[in-house]
Enzyme design. Structure first.
Site, PDB file in Angstrom:
ATOM      1  N   ARG A   1     -31.399 -17.282 -18.185  1.00  0.00           N
ATOM      2  CA  ARG A   1     -32.237 -18.168 -17.664  1.00  0.00           C
ATOM      3  C   ARG A   1     -33.134 -17.613 -16.636  1.00  0.00           C
ATOM      4  NH1 ARG A   1     -31.157 -23.615 -18.189  1.00  0.00           N
ATOM      5  NH2 ARG A   1     -29.374 -24.066 -19.509  1.00  0.00           N
TER       6      ARG A   1
ATOM      7  N   LYS B   1     -25.815 -20.201 -15.679  1.00  0.00           N
ATOM      8  CA  LYS B   1     -25.518 -21.687 -15.339  1.00  0.00           C
ATOM      9  C   LYS B   1     -23.999 -21.995 -15.155  1.00  0.00           C
ATOM     10  CE  LYS B   1     -26.816 -26.210 -17.137  1.00  0.00           C
ATOM     11  NZ  LYS B   1     -27.618 -27.157 -17.882  1.00  0.00           N
TER      12      LYS B   1
ATOM     13  N   HIS C   1     -38.881 -21.111 -19.750  1.00  0.00           N
ATOM     14  CA  HIS C   1     -37.612 -21.206 -20.579  1.00  0.00           C
ATOM     15  C   HIS C   1     -37.866 -21.210 -22.121  1.00  0.00           C
ATOM     16  CE1 HIS C   1     -33.444 -22.478 -20.221  1.00  0.00           C
ATOM     17  NE2 HIS C   1     -33.626 -23.211 -21.177  1.00  0.00           N
TER      18      HIS C   1
ATOM     19  N   HIS D   1     -24.071 -20.495 -24.843  1.00  0.00           N
ATOM     20  CA  HIS D   1     -24.152 -22.193 -24.963  1.00  0.00           C
ATOM     21  C   HIS D   1     -22.580 -22.669 -25.341  1.00  0.00           C
ATOM     22  CE1 HIS D   1     -28.381 -22.063 -26.374  1.00  0.00           C
ATOM     23  NE2 HIS D   1     -28.454 -22.293 -25.073  1.00  0.00           N
TER      24      HIS D   1
ATOM     25  N   TYR E   1     -32.764 -24.631 -29.221  1.00  0.00           N
ATOM     26  CA  TYR E   1     -33.718 -23.393 -28.931  1.00  0.00           C
ATOM     27  C   TYR E   1     -34.354 -22.784 -30.188  1.00  0.00           C
ATOM     28  CZ  TYR E   1     -32.055 -23.673 -24.064  1.00  0.00           C
ATOM     29  OH  TYR E   1     -31.739 -23.878 -22.893  1.00  0.00           O
TER      30      TYR E   1
END
Length: 358
Positions: free
Chosen positions: A178, A206, A268, A295, A304
């Site tokens: 990110r 994240k 992103h 993920h 994505y």
């Protein structure tokens, strides 16, 4: 004297809210100092800014107070107050997704405060306000070719930090990190992997998770140009860049390259490039793509990806398919060379391994 001490303790609502915000701003849930940013280089996270804004707005609208003036009685909230607040946000023109986020922020704050304010907080009141329905709108996908064009355009045309912006885009499509995580990467977070000769990059991504991926030695040497360009011994690889400046740069680059402004190509979008690349070059291994994107499930990974449905390789087709091997025996050496020059990496590595093991 005792009463004064008790009063200071009981009415420190603002300090407790600050404690909640600090908790949200912590870089690492594990407290591992190897991955903690020193206070001198830490940015206030967007996460904290969002929570802080949501909290200030709520108490200003519902209680008519600044958070610094709150007392425990102000923490009491009724279902009608919550419903009226949702209505207020709708009338302000906020979309349902933003309203849901704000309500989630408030519930998390109250959950944090409940232990010290049991007589004032009833968490069940948040269950009386249903989440608003939302329509998921994804950002547009991009490709490695387009991303590299954008990177080169920034290098040629941007006035401030052109090399850094170019390498940021290239770093983003290779790591699938990110934006906020990339901006926190330090030189010491990039370590040589002696078994391969390439480099391992470790960041806090994240959810305060420590995640790692690899970059090629060739690209690492490109990154070293930033050190040659800046003599100040900076700790951060992308020192001086911000999400806002990158968003503006991308907007300008899209305009220069003729990319329609209505196309939702955002920073992103670069994350998906590496995910797509791994999927295509791993023999369509969805788990490998999931790992590249860091993920928790493959459903998130597929959001994505730009791949299209291809039934040619589905079990229903291939189980009954008979392959004619005659063209294999009739092919020339040039045919084989041409094929493997354009084959995906997995196929090429398998063939080279087969040849070396003969």
């Amino acid at each position: 004297m005792q009463n004064k001490i008790k009063q200071l303790k009981n009415y420190a609502v603002y300090d407790d809210i600050e404690g909640f915000l600090i908790n949200k701003d912590i870089r690492s849930s594990s407290g591992n100092s190897n991955y903690m940013m020193p206070s001198s280089t830490r940015r206030v996270s967007n996460t904290r800014k969002n929570y802080e804004g949501d909290i200030k707005q709520f108490f200003s609208v519902i209680k008519g107070k600044d958070v610094k003036s709150l007392v425990p009685d102000d923490l009491v909230v009724s279902k009608s107050e919550l419903s009226n607040y949702v209505k207020y946000l709708q009338e302000k023109g906020l979309v349902n997704n933003s309203i849901n986020r704000k309500m989630t922020s408030l519930k998390m704050l109250y959950t944090y405060l409940e232990h010290d304010y049991k007589d004032y907080i009833d968490l069940s009141v948040f269950n009386t306000v249903e989440r608003l329905k939302t329509v998921t709108k994804n950002w547009d996908k991009t490709t490695q070719t387009e991303a590299e064009r954008i990177a080169q355009d920034m290098y040629i045309n941007e006035r401030q930090k052109p090399l850094m912006k170019k390498l940021f885009v290239k770093f983003a499509i290779r790591t699938s990190f990110r934006v906020s995580a990339i901006l926190r990467v330090r030189w010491k977070d990039i370590q040589l992997d002696e078994s391969t000769g390439h480099y391992i990059v470790t960041v806090i991504d994240k959810g305060s998770q420590v995640v790692s991926t690899g970059i090629n030695q060739v690209f690492y040497e490109e990154l070293l140009q930033l050190k040659e360009e800046d003599d100040s011994e900076t700790e951060l690889v992308f020192q001086g860049l911000s999400e806002q400046s990158l968003r503006h740069s991308l907007k300008r680059s899209k305009k220069r390259l003729g990319i329609p402004p209505e196309r939702e190509l955002v920073l992103h979008s670069f994350k998906g490039v590496g995910i797509d690349y791994v999927y295509e070059n791993s023999g369509h291994d969805l788990l490998a793509a999931k790992e590249q994107g860091n993920h928790k499930n493959t459903l998130t990974t597929e959001r994505y990806m730009s791949r299209k449905i291809n039934i040619a390789n589905s079990a229903g087709v291939t189980m009954d398919e008979k392959i004619d091997l005659n063209p294999l025996y009739e092919a020339t050496q040039e045919d084989f060379i041409s094929f493997f020059e354009n084959a995906d990496l997995v196929t090429l590595k398998k063939f080279i391994k087969h040849v070396n093991e003969r």
